[in-house]
Design an enzyme around this catalytic site. Structure first.
Site, PDB file in Angstrom:
ATOM      1  N   LYS A 118      14.303  44.334  72.346  1.00  0.00           N
ATOM      2  CA  LYS A 118      15.313  44.766  73.317  1.00  0.00           C
ATOM      3  C   LYS A 118      14.722  44.998  74.686  1.00  0.00           C
ATOM      4  O   LYS A 118      15.351  44.711  75.706  1.00  0.00           O
ATOM      5  CB  LYS A 118      16.000  46.044  72.837  1.00  0.00           C
ATOM      6  CG  LYS A 118      16.984  45.775  71.736  1.00  0.00           C
ATOM      7  CD  LYS A 118      17.990  46.885  71.610  1.00  0.00           C
ATOM      8  CE  LYS A 118      19.006  46.533  70.551  1.00  0.00           C
ATOM      9  NZ  LYS A 118      19.833  47.638  70.166  1.00  0.00           N
ATOM     10  N   LYS A 202      19.547  36.300  64.474  1.00  0.00           N
ATOM     11  CA  LYS A 202      20.610  36.957  63.713  1.00  0.00           C
ATOM     12  C   LYS A 202      21.915  36.945  64.523  1.00  0.00           C
ATOM     13  O   LYS A 202      21.885  36.885  65.758  1.00  0.00           O
ATOM     14  CB  LYS A 202      20.208  38.379  63.306  1.00  0.00           C
ATOM     15  CG  LYS A 202      20.226  39.364  64.413  1.00  0.00           C
ATOM     16  CD  LYS A 202      20.159  40.804  63.911  1.00  0.00           C
ATOM     17  CE  LYS A 202      20.256  41.698  65.139  1.00  0.00           C
ATOM     18  NZ  LYS A 202      20.311  43.102  64.948  1.00  0.00           N
ATOM     19  N   LYS A 205      26.326  41.211  68.224  1.00  0.00           N
ATOM     20  CA  LYS A 205      27.451  41.399  69.140  1.00  0.00           C
ATOM     21  C   LYS A 205      27.027  41.148  70.578  1.00  0.00           C
ATOM     22  O   LYS A 205      27.865  40.956  71.442  1.00  0.00           O
ATOM     23  CB  LYS A 205      28.101  42.775  68.965  1.00  0.00           C
ATOM     24  CG  LYS A 205      27.171  43.952  68.812  1.00  0.00           C
ATOM     25  CD  LYS A 205      27.919  45.195  68.294  1.00  0.00           C
ATOM     26  CE  LYS A 205      26.946  46.228  67.726  1.00  0.00           C
ATOM     27  NZ  LYS A 205      27.542  47.209  66.861  1.00  0.00           N
TER      28      LYS A 205
END
Ligand code: TYM
Length: 341
Positions: A118, A202, A205
């Site tokens: 991230k 993966k 969202k």
């Protein structure tokens, strides 16, 4: 203090960061529903404190919080059976999280792959909260002395860190068994639902293109279109599961089918052996619509009654706090904080 045994208790959480994918449904929500009637106490949290580790628009955060509790209920979680609540209404999470910030080591946090993914090259600019995220997650679980944590594959490292934090706390303060060693529960064919356009990533969202994921609120036409456009290889469904090895796109679609139909991958392969994608993809889309449409319809209905959703969260928070607060106070006593009674 002598070693304690802990009764089985299940805890898990999802971030209300907007949009819920088929990955969240199959990897988490559906499995929460499956555990609900196991006779064990279950707590399912909307982890709003975790959501704000990256910027959230306040109005959208409120919307996503209610939408997530609506998804829980629409998918089959019963607020009378499972404790459904949002994290910020139970202050013990943040309070135990602070103790754990003082237990966890910088080196442990530096090894967290989700933080590295991230933060990317921007590690200097992300919030301190994003870095401390796993320590708050440990608090979520351990404030209830939860023993089992159903999650998707991507959360395994965080649950393992939770065990390290529990062990260090128990050891540092000489309280063996005070915190349990929670088990990540990662079971079934859909613990890692992959991106429909690039099966090395993966389904998430936050991915760039909406075509790469199925949202729980997508309509039938959109779901059919996304599966139709999903990347595949020229070979169809093989005669046996081994024939999916080294074919991540094919494996992903078969896994999704298996999870949605509550069948094994073997059974799906046996049923469709030799079929081409032209036959399999529409069957998969039809199955996904049959499972998701009733849930999204019910979510939309529940979203018309935000007061009712807020009431569910409030009552859940009261029940959650009744477990969490005494556990937090025991931890405070162990640490040596003076509490005026
Ligand atoms: P979050 O909000 O990213 O995801 C919620 C749950 O959905 C699962 N999941 C998936 N499963 C399979 N395939 C996918 N593509 C996929 N995408 C998401 C996740 O594994 C997760 O189970 N850190 C957590 C939230 C959290 C938590 C906790 C979980 C905070 N405190 C305590 C368990 C216990 C998270 O970010 O999940």
């Amino acid at each position: 203090m002598t070693e304690q045994t802990h009764t089985k208790r299940v805890f898990s959480g999802i971030k209300p960061s907007g949009g819920l994918t088929l990955g969240n449904y199959l990897g988490a929500i559906k499995r929460f529903v499956d555990t609900q009637d196991s006779g064990v106490e279950t707590l399912y949290c909307v982890v709003d404190l975790h959501a704000i580790t990256v910027w959230q628009d306040p109005a959208q955060l409120r919307y996503a919080t209610r939408e997530l509790v609506a998804a829980y209920v629409a998918a089959g979680l019963d607020p009378a059976k499972s404790i459904l609540f949002n994290q910020s209404q139970v202050s013990a999470h943040a309070e135990l999280g602070w103790l754990f910030n003082c237990v966890a080591r910088m080196g442990w946090m530096n090894r967290m792959t989700q933080f590295k993914d991230k933060a990317g090259k921007n590690a200097e600019k992300v919030s301190l909260g994003l870095y401390a995220y796993p320590s708050l997650m440990a608090a979520d679980i351990l404030v209830y002395h939860a023993t089992h944590v159903p999650v998707g594959e991507d959360q395994k490292q965080h649950v393992e860190l939770t065990r390290d934090i529990a062990a260090k706390f128990n050891n540092d303060f000489g309280v063996p068994g005070f915190f349990p060693m929670p088990e990540p529960v990662i079971e079934g064919p859909a613990t890692r639902v992959m991106n429909l356009r690039d099966a090395t990533k993966k389904m998430s969202k936050s991915g760039e293109s909406d075509m790469e994921r199925i949202n729980m609120t997508d309509d039938a036409e959109t779901i059919a279109k996304k599966f139709k456009k999903a990347r595949t290889d020229p070979d169809g469904i093989p005669g046996e599961v081994k024939g999916l090895d080294g074919r991540p796109e094919a494996r992903n679609l078969v896994d999704i089918y298996a999870a949605l139909s509550a069948q094994s991958v073997e059974a799906v392969v046996a049923e469709y052996a030799g079929a081409g994608w032209g036959a399999f993809k529409p069957a998969l889309a039809e199955l996904a619509v049959a499972k998701l449409a009733p849930i999204s319809t019910e979510m939309a209905r529940l979203m018309q009654a935000p007061d009712e959703l807020d009431r569910i969260l409030g009552q859940g928070a009261e029940r959650a706090a009744a477990i969490a607060t005494p556990n937090l106070h025991k931890a405070y006593d162990i640490v040596g904080f003076v509490r005026s009674r």
